[in-house]
Design an enzyme around this catalytic site. Structure first.
Site, mmCIF file in Angstrom:
data_model
loop_
_atom_site.group_PDB
_atom_site.id
_atom_site.type_symbol
_atom_site.label_atom_id
_atom_site.label_comp_id
_atom_site.label_asym_id
_atom_site.label_seq_id
_atom_site.Cartn_x
_atom_site.Cartn_y
_atom_site.Cartn_z
ATOM 1 N N ASN A 34 0.796 -1.228 0.000
ATOM 2 C CA ASN A 34 0.000 0.000 0.000
ATOM 3 C C ASN A 34 0.827 1.276 0.000
ATOM 4 O O ASN A 34 0.279 2.367 -0.047
ATOM 5 C CB ASN A 34 -0.925 0.000 1.227
ATOM 6 N N TYR A 100 4.116 9.337 -12.365
ATOM 7 C CA TYR A 100 3.067 8.675 -11.577
ATOM 8 C C TYR A 100 2.360 7.616 -12.418
ATOM 9 O O TYR A 100 2.225 6.459 -12.011
ATOM 10 C CB TYR A 100 2.077 9.721 -11.069
#
Length: 231
Positions: A34, A100
């Site tokens: 995560n 990203y």
């Protein structure tokens, strides 16, 4: 419950975290990767060290923990599940966030390939990719957690207008996202249902469909028809 501080961009820290977990609980049935950072900016502006940071955090951390945990899961022969947190930015693209999007697309490709490989050897391990849109997390504070090895305050980029504009863009997207409490149950329901893709924002369905249609039609990015950054 135990908390183990670790820098997931370092393989040795991942080794330590996994070892401590096995020592405490004896086995690992659920792995949730995560960790991540959000860095926006043009490829010709963003320093190489920023690329190294986001690749290590958003992609290599998944590699590290799966490399370490999958052998444990295989040996214990229990039903296991891996959830790699990615982003809707892994199935869509936009301008202004090349690093990203690149890491998120790579993380999805990695997860798909690992799923193939686990199926090929008959492993009782499911894989999912969690692809949220904008969620009110701490992601816009990535800079607070930048490790020293990726820091160089003398670089003029970090005092440039574009750098501060990118920080504001990330902050605006995250702080106006959906509440974090609204997505947790969706993830655990998907684990129970053994879903591979976990999508939380129906508003992106049309954009995902359009991208696939454009790909099949040989169409490239069109700024006029698709210009939306993703978190």
């Amino acid at each position: 419950m135990i908390c183990i501080p670790a820098e997931v961009t370092k393989f040795e820290d991942a080794e330590y975290a996994v070892a401590q977990t096995v020592e405490a609980y004896g086995q690992i049935d659920l792995l949730m990767n995560n960790a991540g950072v959000a860095l926006f900016g043009y490829v010709w502006d963003v320093p190489v060290r920023d690329w190294e940071w986001i690749i290590h955090a958003n992609l290599m951390s998944h590699v590290y923990f799966m490399k370490l945990v999958i052998p444990i899961m295989l040996k214990q022969k229990t039903h296991c599940h891996i959830v790699n947190t990615v982003s809707v930015a892994g199935v869509l693209t936009s301008g202004g966030a090349s690093s990203y999007h690149a890491t998120k697309h790579a993380a999805i490709a990695l997860s798909e390939c690992v799923s193939y490989d686990l199926q090929a050897i008959g492993a009782d391990i499911c894989v999912s990719v969690y692809c949220p849109g904008f969620v009110q997390t701490d992601l816009h504070h990535s800079e607070r957690h930048r490790p020293a090895q990726y820091t160089d305050e003398s670089d003029p980029y970090y005092t440039s207008p574009s750098y501060y504009t990118n920080l504001k863009a990330v902050e605006q997207l995250i702080t106006t996202g959906i509440p974090i409490d609204s997505v947790g149950m969706r993830v655990f329901t998907a684990i129970e249902d053994e879903d591979f893709y976990i999508l939380t924002d129906p508003i992106y369905t049309t954009l995902i469909g359009k991208r696939v249609t454009d790909m099949l039609g040989g169409k490239g990015p069109d700024l006029k028809s698709t210009q939306m950054p993703f978190s």
